[in-house]
Design a protein around this motif. Sequence first.
Motif, PDB file in Angstrom:
ATOM      1  N   GLN A 120       5.851  14.875  -2.301  1.00  0.00           N
ATOM      2  CA  GLN A 120       5.431  13.980  -1.211  1.00  0.00           C
ATOM      3  C   GLN A 120       6.400  14.073  -0.038  1.00  0.00           C
ATOM      4  OE1 GLN A 120       5.087  10.274  -3.332  1.00  0.00           O
ATOM      5  NE2 GLN A 120       3.013  10.729  -4.023  1.00  0.00           N
ATOM      6  N   ASP A 121       7.684  14.146  -0.358  1.00  0.00           N
ATOM      7  CA  ASP A 121       8.691  14.215   0.695  1.00  0.00           C
ATOM      8  C   ASP A 121       8.617  15.536   1.465  1.00  0.00           C
ATOM      9  OD1 ASP A 121      10.908  12.931   2.013  1.00  0.00           O
ATOM     10  OD2 ASP A 121      12.173  14.497   1.117  1.00  0.00           O
ATOM     11  N   LYS A 124       5.669  15.404   3.727  1.00  0.00           N
ATOM     12  CA  LYS A 124       5.983  14.554   4.874  1.00  0.00           C
ATOM     13  C   LYS A 124       6.830  15.312   5.900  1.00  0.00           C
ATOM     14  CE  LYS A 124       7.186  10.469   3.381  1.00  0.00           C
ATOM     15  NZ  LYS A 124       8.248   9.465   3.085  1.00  0.00           N
TER      16      LYS A 124
END
Length: 372
Positions: A120-121, A124
């Motif tokens: 997810q990071d 992002k």
Amino acid sequence: MKEKIWLSSPHLTGEEQKYVKEAFDTNWVAPLGPNVNGFEQEICDYTGIKSCAVLSSGTAAIHLALILLGIKDGDEVLCSTFTFSATANPIRYERAIPVFIDSERDTWNMCPKLLEKAIQDRIKKGKTPKAILVVHLYGMPSKMNEIMAIAEKYEIPLIEDAAEAIGSKYEKKAMGTFGEIGIFSFNGNKIITTSGGGAMVSNNSEFCKKATFLATQARDEAPHYQHSHIGYNYRMSNICAGIGRGQLEVLDDRVASRRRNFEFYKEKLNDIDQISFLNEPVGFYSNRWLSAILTDSYDTRERIRLSLEGKNIESRPLWKPMHLQPVFSSFPSYDNGISEELFNNGLCLPSGSDLTNKELSRVTDAILSIFE
Ligand SMILES: *Cc1c(COP(=O)(O)O)cnc(C)c1O
């Protein structure tokens, strides 16, 4: 001084020579021949996978796996941090970026929670990772249900580094057969050996066909030498494959012996409060390639290691995590301190499948004497 007890020695049966002799007698000593084809088929039969390409090393297998998944300069590859450097090096051969993921305590392998957080990071930050390279360390399977679910959710291909885990299973399925591509190593210190070698396995036969092509200098079909790809000299020889065929015949015995070593240590050292063992969660079956103990502190670990060394017994700290290695420390990592703690406090004990009870007792007596 008593005879040296090694960490993990090659253990040949003599049956290997049957296949090697055949290779000599028929003059098949090149990187092709009946043993190469036979060994590939037998690896498929053993693991229940569709296709296999035998190669010069496990490292070569990881390198080709990354190439086949299209990993290029600047791509990010999520990789277990708690491993041997050979897992991560091939990522750099392609100038890709390793993103290291720390361990969880139940298997010491890649933490699924941290894996998802990292994905997810990275997304992002504008960069979807191109592959997940998960390691089954010391033969212990990773939490495959969780990791596969994450790989599927984010549509990221999975490579299994099962270099240490041939013969291990997760819910009765062989390690190396879960991901898009799996790799094995037959290096001299692994559970079975070809003196040096490795394999790629996949249920997608195209991958293994292409791996074989790339591993033999990427020669196009033509009477002359014609090339439209960069090639490698990564194929296993028919001699080494012969050794591998003999070794694969006894793999289950080797697993049984290694598991017996682990049980022996666990039983004898069970009462020492400063020492604990990694048990198999339900559904996990480890080949126990190396038997490891976890101690309560770095000092205890060193006390045991040095005392064994003084008695001519080889032991080795657990792998130093990649995110702490000078060569990889500048790359991104998602850590929780677990692999660092395992590295500081853990120790691999002699684990060869040819160890006698007398030798195993020499190890446990040496350890017990420290705590008396
Ligand atoms: C041994 C090993 C490799 C590399 O295999 P080689 O055949 O030695 O190249 C890769 N990953 C892990 C975890 C290993 O233990």
